[in-house]
Design a protein around this motif. Structure first.
Motif, short mmCIF file in Angstrom:
data_model
loop_
_atom_site.label_atom_id
_atom_site.label_comp_id
_atom_site.label_asym_id
_atom_site.label_seq_id
_atom_site.Cartn_x
_atom_site.Cartn_y
_atom_site.Cartn_z
N GLU A 8 2.57 -3.78 -1.88
CA GLU A 8 2.86 -3.71 -3.97
C GLU A 8 1.62 -4.23 -4.04
OE1 GLU A 8 5.49 -3.94 -6.29
OE2 GLU A 8 3.76 -4.43 -7.76
N SER A 9 1.30 -2.50 -5.44
CA SER A 9 -0.37 -3.08 -6.07
C SER A 9 0.30 -2.29 -7.21
CB SER A 9 -0.57 -2.24 -5.29
OG SER A 9 -1.10 -1.17 -4.66
N SER A 10 1.10 -2.54 -7.90
CA SER A 10 1.75 -1.63 -9.64
C SER A 10 0.90 -2.67 -10.39
CB SER A 10 3.36 -0.79 -9.51
OG SER A 10 3.71 -3.14 -8.98
N PHE A 11 0.71 -4.10 -9.86
CA PHE A 11 0.38 -4.51 -11.02
C PHE A 11 -1.14 -4.82 -10.76
CE2 PHE A 11 4.48 -5.60 -10.73
CZ PHE A 11 5.92 -5.24 -11.72
N ASN A 12 -2.10 -5.81 -11.31
CA ASN A 12 -3.43 -5.97 -11.54
C ASN A 12 -3.22 -7.10 -10.22
OD1 ASN A 12 -2.64 -8.33 -12.68
ND2 ASN A 12 -3.74 -8.68 -13.70
N SER A 13 -2.32 -6.79 -9.07
CA SER A 13 -2.37 -7.69 -8.47
C SER A 13 -2.45 -6.34 -7.08
CB SER A 13 -1.86 -8.75 -8.56
OG SER A 13 -0.36 -8.43 -8.78
N CYS A 14 -2.18 -6.93 -5.51
CA CYS A 14 -1.87 -6.59 -4.49
C CYS A 14 -1.08 -7.92 -3.59
CB CYS A 14 -3.84 -6.37 -3.39
SG CYS A 14 -4.46 -4.96 -4.50
N SER A 15 -0.11 -7.54 -2.93
CA SER A 15 0.22 -7.92 -1.91
C SER A 15 0.41 -7.08 -0.27
CB SER A 15 1.79 -8.83 -2.45
OG SER A 15 2.27 -7.60 -3.18
N ILE A 65 7.12 1.91 -6.07
CA ILE A 65 6.99 3.53 -5.75
C ILE A 65 6.52 2.93 -7.42
CG2 ILE A 65 7.38 4.49 -4.15
CD1 ILE A 65 9.95 4.76 -5.80
N GLY A 66 6.02 1.87 -8.43
CA GLY A 66 6.26 1.59 -9.85
C GLY A 66 7.04 1.65 -10.15
N PRO A 67 6.80 1.88 -11.63
CA PRO A 67 6.41 1.60 -12.36
C PRO A 67 4.66 0.71 -12.45
CG PRO A 67 7.85 0.93 -14.03
CD PRO A 67 8.32 0.83 -12.58
N GLY A 68 3.79 1.00 -12.99
CA GLY A 68 2.50 -0.07 -13.18
C GLY A 68 1.81 1.31 -12.30
N ASN A 69 0.27 0.42 -12.55
CA ASN A 69 -0.63 0.51 -12.51
C ASN A 69 -0.61 1.90 -11.24
OD1 ASN A 69 -3.37 1.46 -11.20
ND2 ASN A 69 -3.89 -1.32 -12.15
N SER A 76 -1.90 2.76 -2.21
CA SER A 76 -1.02 1.70 -1.53
C SER A 76 -0.04 2.86 -0.66
CB SER A 76 -0.20 0.26 -2.67
OG SER A 76 0.77 1.54 -3.12
N THR A 77 -0.04 4.14 -1.61
CA THR A 77 1.08 5.00 -0.92
C THR A 77 0.21 6.07 -0.32
OG1 THR A 77 2.31 5.51 -3.66
CG2 THR A 77 2.35 7.15 -2.15
N SER A 95 11.41 -0.06 -6.45
CA SER A 95 10.79 -0.44 -7.97
C SER A 95 10.24 -0.99 -7.85
CB SER A 95 12.07 0.81 -8.23
OG SER A 95 11.60 -0.21 -9.79
N SER A 96 9.50 -1.33 -8.82
CA SER A 96 8.39 -2.59 -8.80
C SER A 96 9.73 -2.97 -9.88
CB SER A 96 7.64 -2.51 -9.73
OG SER A 96 6.62 -1.72 -9.43
#
Length: 160
Positions: A8-15, A65-69, A76-77, A95-96
């Protein structure tokens, strides 16, 4: 599915998380606004080595797959698709916003059929939003996410 890799990397972070056959979940989370590629790859590598996990034993990759950054999601994709191709692992898009609603359901005691509206800042005075419902132990999508101006929001009584 026994062994899963989730990114997951759709925000200002990664996990990054790995669910093992024994249902144990190992994960790493870091806040970052740049260098997603190096960060995600090092997080995956660290978890794999620390827990003696092999991607050859992975049954599926879950990819946000977002939405997001946009940049974070694109990187990440690419990582997910590359790993899936190399190790011959199927990818499942997530979905985020659905992840957020699932997290809300896990943290709160929410009755069945409760509707959850999840909104996220899309910048430039707009919002991403999705409407979900608790259904058994999972989240059912009632309205796939959309982008709207945060100055003009109308909710249809069907969803409320």
């Amino acid at each position: 599915m026994n062994n899963l890799l989730a990114i997951e990397s759709s925000f200002n972070s990664c996990s990054v998380a790995i669910k093992l056959e024994n249902n144990k979940i190992i994960s790493d989370f870091q806040i970052s606004n740049k260098n997603y590629h190096a960060l995600l790859l090092s997080m995956i590598d660290k978890l794999i080595k620390k827990h003696d996990f092999s991607l050859y034993n992975c049954n599926a990759i879950l990819s946000s797959i977002g939405p997001g950054n946009f940049t974070g999601l694109r990187i990440s994709t690419i990582i997910c698709k590359t790993l899936a191709f190399y190790y011959n692992i199927p990818i499942y898009p997530i979905s985020s916003l659905a992840l957020i609603s699932q997290n809300i359901i896990k943290q709160k005691e929410i009755p069945q059929k409760t509707k959850i509206l999840v909104a996220m800042d899309a910048k430039m005075n707009e919002l991403y939003f999705g409407i979900y419902q608790k259904d058994a132990s999972c989240v059912k999508s009632l309205y796939i996410y959309s982008i709207i101006s945060n100055n003009f929001i109308i909710f249809d009584k069907i969803f409320l």
